[in-house]
Enzyme design. Structure first.
Site, PDB file in Angstrom:
ATOM      1  N   ALA A 217     -29.202 -26.835 -16.803  1.00  0.00           N
ATOM      2  CA  ALA A 217     -28.042 -27.036 -17.681  1.00  0.00           C
ATOM      3  C   ALA A 217     -26.788 -26.972 -16.801  1.00  0.00           C
ATOM      4  CB  ALA A 217     -28.008 -25.953 -18.743  1.00  0.00           C
ATOM      5  N   ASP A 393     -26.438 -23.714 -12.733  1.00  0.00           N
ATOM      6  CA  ASP A 393     -27.374 -23.873 -13.853  1.00  0.00           C
ATOM      7  C   ASP A 393     -26.968 -22.847 -14.904  1.00  0.00           C
ATOM      8  OD1 ASP A 393     -29.474 -23.965 -15.612  1.00  0.00           O
ATOM      9  OD2 ASP A 393     -31.031 -24.081 -14.057  1.00  0.00           O
ATOM     10  N   HIS A 394     -26.410 -23.338 -15.986  1.00  0.00           N
ATOM     11  CA  HIS A 394     -25.850 -22.451 -17.006  1.00  0.00           C
ATOM     12  C   HIS A 394     -26.933 -21.656 -17.735  1.00  0.00           C
ATOM     13  CE1 HIS A 394     -22.630 -20.827 -19.188  1.00  0.00           C
ATOM     14  NE2 HIS A 394     -22.012 -21.915 -19.602  1.00  0.00           N
ATOM     15  N   ARG A 395     -28.192 -22.020 -17.555  1.00  0.00           N
ATOM     16  CA  ARG A 395     -29.268 -21.207 -18.117  1.00  0.00           C
ATOM     17  C   ARG A 395     -29.321 -19.869 -17.392  1.00  0.00           C
ATOM     18  NH1 ARG A 395     -34.588 -24.003 -16.896  1.00  0.00           N
ATOM     19  NH2 ARG A 395     -33.573 -23.911 -14.871  1.00  0.00           N
TER      20      ARG A 395
END
Lengths: 422, 206
Positions: A217, A393-395
C-alpha cells in the site's frame, strides 16, 4: 504423416526445462513409452516418453538447452493404421488428450500433421489449400518469430539441415521493413514502429514493479533540507578521497544517515509476512542503490551500512558503479537488501514517487540539489537544498512514523558530524 | 578441481534393486557428504577450497534441485513409487511430503508446511529439501531432513544457490534454513524415522 510432440507440462507449476540427455536419434524407431530424452526442471529429472509409435524425423534442442512447455520436442513419422487413416481420423488423432503420457499434453494443432511427401502438388497453386509445412527451427527461433510476428515458414534457415536459427529470424525481420506487428498489439499498421524482444532484465523489472504495486500500500512523503554543512565537509574530503582513487559523492552520507535512522525506526527495516501472520524485523542494514544502466535498472546492495565508514561506503559505491557499467553485477550483489535508495537527482528531477522494492517497507528518493532561497536567522539567503522523496508500505508504516524517520535522516544530513558521533 | 562421483550412496539402493523388500528407506549418513543436483557445477555451488581442504566427497545425484550437505545429524528419506502411464511426477512430492509432514505433526511439531516446489518448512524456514528422479515407470523421491545440523555447516560449504524458491526472498542460509532441534524439538533421529515409517505403512505404501 508427422506428429509433432511438444514438451509437456510435468506439473510443478514451472514452464521450462533443460534437456539433460537425448536417448534417440533421427531415423530411430520408437514405441509408445520409449524414453525420448531426459529432461530436468527445478526439482525433477525425468525421462520423457514417446506418445506414439513411429520413426523420429526431427528432434529439437541440444543438450543443455532450456525449452518452454509447449515447444516442439520431436517429430515422429507415424506409420501403419494411423497413417493410412483418412483426414477425419487424422484430425481426431491430433486433438486427442495425451493419454498415457506425462500429465496433460499440449498436442499440436492440425498443421502439425504433414503429408509424408509433397508429390503431386503444384506448390504455388496448392499453397493455400495444403496445411502449412512446419519449419525446422530452434525453440529460441520459434519464440523470437512469435514475438516479432514473423511467419517462420517463410524464413530461409542457415543452420544444420536448413534449420531456422535466431539470426535468420532477426535478418528476415530486419529485411521485411517491419511489416508485421504482433496481432495482439494495438499499434496501427500504418505507423512505423520498432519491435524488440523483452530482455530478461526488463521482464524482471516489469514483474517486480507490478508485484510491488499490487502487494504494497504505497504512501509517499516529501521534504527538503538545506545541506550547507554537508557540502562543506564533502568538499573538504573530496580531494583526500580522490588521492586514494575514491570518488566522494553525497550518496555515502545519505546511506549512512539512512542506516542510522533505520536502527531507530525498526518498522522501516522490516517486511510483512502475511503467510505466517507476522512481521520480520531485520537487525542488519543492507541498503540497495538503484542504478540506472543502459540495459535498465539494477539494485546492487551495500551490506551492513551502519557499521561502515564514509570512506568504505564511497569505495563500495564506486565498485558497484564500475560493476554496473561493465555488466558485472551478480545475483549475489543484489540479494539481501532491507531498504533501497534511488538517487535520480544525479540525472535530474527533484521529486518522484519511488516504487518500493517489495517486500521491503520503504524506499528513499534523492533529488537534484538546487540553489534556492532559504530562511536563516530571519534572513532570506541562498541555500543548497536537497529534495527527499520517500515511499513506504502503509500496511507496515504509519504516516507519523515515516515523517519522524525522514526528520531523523534530515537531522543527520544537516549535521554530518553526528553520523560519526551517534 | 573437485572430483565429482557418480551417485551410489545407500539411499539409491531401493531404486536400483528391483528385489528390495521395501520401497522406502532411511539413511543416516556416516560422515559429511556434499551432493550436487543434476545440473549443478562444483564451482557454482560449493566453496571448493573448503570442501577440498576438509577432504569431503562430492557426489552428483540423478535428480534435480540445488546442492545439499549430508551429515550424521541429517536424515535421508527415500521412497520409490511405481507410476503407471507415466503420471505427472510432481504429484509424488505431495504424497511423500505428506507422509513426512503428518509424522512430524504427530510428534508435536507445529507450524509445518510445504513451500516452494517441494520444501517442508517450520514457519517460514526450510527443514527439508526434496527432489525426484524418474526412469521409465519408477519414480525415486529422496529428501534430506535437517534434524539437528548446525546451519553454519551449510553456509560454510554451500554457496547461495543460483535458483531459489519465491519464499526464500534472497535470505542467506542462516536466515532461510533451520533444523528440528533449532526449533526447540529434541527428538532423536530414530524417533523421527519410526514416526515417518508408521505413516508410510499406515498408508499402505510398503
Amino acid at each position: 504423416m508427422r506428429y509433432i510432440f511438444k514438451f509437456p507440462d510435468i506439473g510443478e507449476g514451472i514452464d521450462e526445462g533443460t534437456i539433460a540427455e537425448w536417448y534417440i536419434e533421427k531415423g530411430q524407431t520408437v514405441q509408445v513409452g520409449d524414453a525420448l530424452c531426459k529432461m530436468e526442471t527445478d526439482k525433477v529429472v525425468t525421462d520423457i516418453p514417446s506418445p506414439k509409435n513411429g520413426t523420429i524425423s526431427a528432434r529439437y534442442g541440444k543438450i543443455g538447452e532450456t525449452i518452454n512447455v509447449g515447444d516442439p520436442l520431436v517429430e515422429i513419422e507415424i506409420e501403419g493404421t494411423e497413417a493410412d487413416a483418412g483426414n477425419e481420423q487424422q484430425t481426431e488423432a491430433v486433438e486427442e488428450e495425451g493419454a498415457g503420457v506425462v500429465g496433460t499434453l499440449e498436442i499440436a494443432g492440425n498443421n502439425a500433421f504433414l503429408p509424408a511427401s509433397d508429390e503431386g502438388f503444384d506448390e504455388k497453386e496448392e499453397e493455400d489449400k495444403k496445411p502449412k509445412k512446419k519449419a525446422l527451427a530452434t525453440p529460441v527461433a520459434r519464440a523470437m518469430a512469435k514475438e516479432l510476428g514473423v511467419d517462420i515458414s517463410k524464413v530461409t534457415g542457415t543452420g544444420p539441415a536448413n534449420r531456422v536459427m535466431k539470426e535468420d529470424i532477426q535478418n528476415h525481420f530486419n529485411q521485411s521493413g517491419k511489416s508485421k506487428t504482433p496481432s495482439n498489439s494495438n499499434i496501427s499498421g500504418e505507423n512505423e514502429v520498432e519491435i524488440e524482444p523483452l530482455s530478461q532484465l526488463r521482464k524482471s523489472i516489469a514483474r517486480n514493479m507490478v508485484q510491488s504495486k499490487q502487494n504494497a500500500a504505497h504512501m509517499s512523503v516529501f521534504d527538503e533540507i538545506e545541506i550547507e554543512e554537508l557540502i562543506r565537509i564533502r568538499t573538504k574530503y573530496k580531494e583526500r578521497f580522490a588521492e586514494q582513487n575514491v570518488k566522494l559523492s553525497y550518496l555515502p552520507f545519505v546511506l549512512k544517515a539512512t542506516a542510522m535512522a533505520l536502527r531507530k525506526f525498526k518498522a522501516l527495516n522490516s517486511e510483512m509476512d502475511l503467510e505466517n501472520n507476522q512481521m520480520i524485523y531485520k537487525k542488519y542494514y543492507n541498503i540497495g542503490i538503484a542504478v540506472d544502466t543502459p540495459d535498465g535498472l539494477v539494485v546492487p546492495v551495500i551490506r551492513n551500512v551502519d557499521k561502515k565508514t564514509i570512506f568504505e561506503l564511497a569505495s563500495e559505491i564506486n565498485e558497484m558503479a564500475h560493476k554496473a557499467r561493465n555488466k558485472e553485477i551478480s545475483l549475489d550483489d543484489m540479494k539481501d537488501g532491507t531498504f533501497t535508495i534511488t538517487s535520480f537527482g544525479s540525472i535530474g528531477g527533484m521529486f518522484a514517487v519511488p516504487v518500493i522494492n517489495y517486500p521491503q517497507a520503504g524506499i528513499l528518493g534523492i533529488g537534484r540539489i538546487v540553489q534556492k532561497p532559504v530562511v536563516k536567522n530571519n534572513q532570506i539567503v541562498p541555500g543548497n537544498v536537497l529534495p527527499l522523496s520517500m515511499s513506504v508500505d502503509h500496511r507496515i508504516v504509519d504516516g507519523g512514523e515515516v515523517t519522524r524517520f525522514l526528520n531523523q535522516i534530515m537531522e543527520y544530513l544537516s549535521d554530518p558530524v553526528s553520523l560519526i558521533i551517534d | 578441481m573437485t572430483t565429482v562421483h557418480k551417485y551410489n550412496l545407500p539411499d539409491f539402493d531401493i531404486f536400483n534393486n528391483d528385489q528390495a523388500n521395501k520401497n522406502y528407506s532411511f539413511w543416516i549418513p556416516d560422515k559429511k557428504y556434499l551432493i550436487l543436483g543434476q545440473s549443478n557445477k562444483p564451482e557454482d555451488s560449493l566453496f571448493e577450497e573448503k570442501v577440498n581442504e576438509d577432504n569431503l566427497t562430492v557426489y552428483k545425484r540423478p535428480s534435480g534441485g540445488e546442492a545439499v550437505i549430508l551429515t550424521k545429524n541429517t536424515l535421508v528419506i527415500s521412497i520409490v513409487f511405481t507410476a503407471e502411464n507415466f503420471e505427472n511426477p510432481g504429484k509424488y512430492f505431495s504424497i511423500a511430503n505428506g507422509f513426512i509432514m503428518n509424522a512430524l505433526r504427530k510428534l508435536g511439531i507445529s507450524n509445518i508446511g510445504q513451500k516452494g516446489i517441494s520444501d517442508i518448512t517450520i514457519g517460514n524456514k526450510k527443514i527439508l529439501g526434496s527432489s525426484i528422479y524418474r526412469r521409465k515407470d519408477k519414480i525415486f523421491y529422496h529428501a534430506v531432513l535437517n534434524v539437528s545440523e548446525s546451519i553454519s555447516q551449510i553456509a560454510y560449504y554451500l554457496k547461495h544457490p543460483k535458483k531459489e524458491p519465491d519464499y526464500r526472498k534472497g535470505r542467506n542460509h542462516q536466515e532461510f534454513v533451520t533444523s528440528i532441534r533449532a526449533e526447540g524439538f529434541t527428538f532423536e533421529i530414530h524417533e523421527i524415522i519410526s514416526a515417518i515409517e508408521n505413516e508410510i505403512i499406515s498408508n499402505n505404501h510398503n
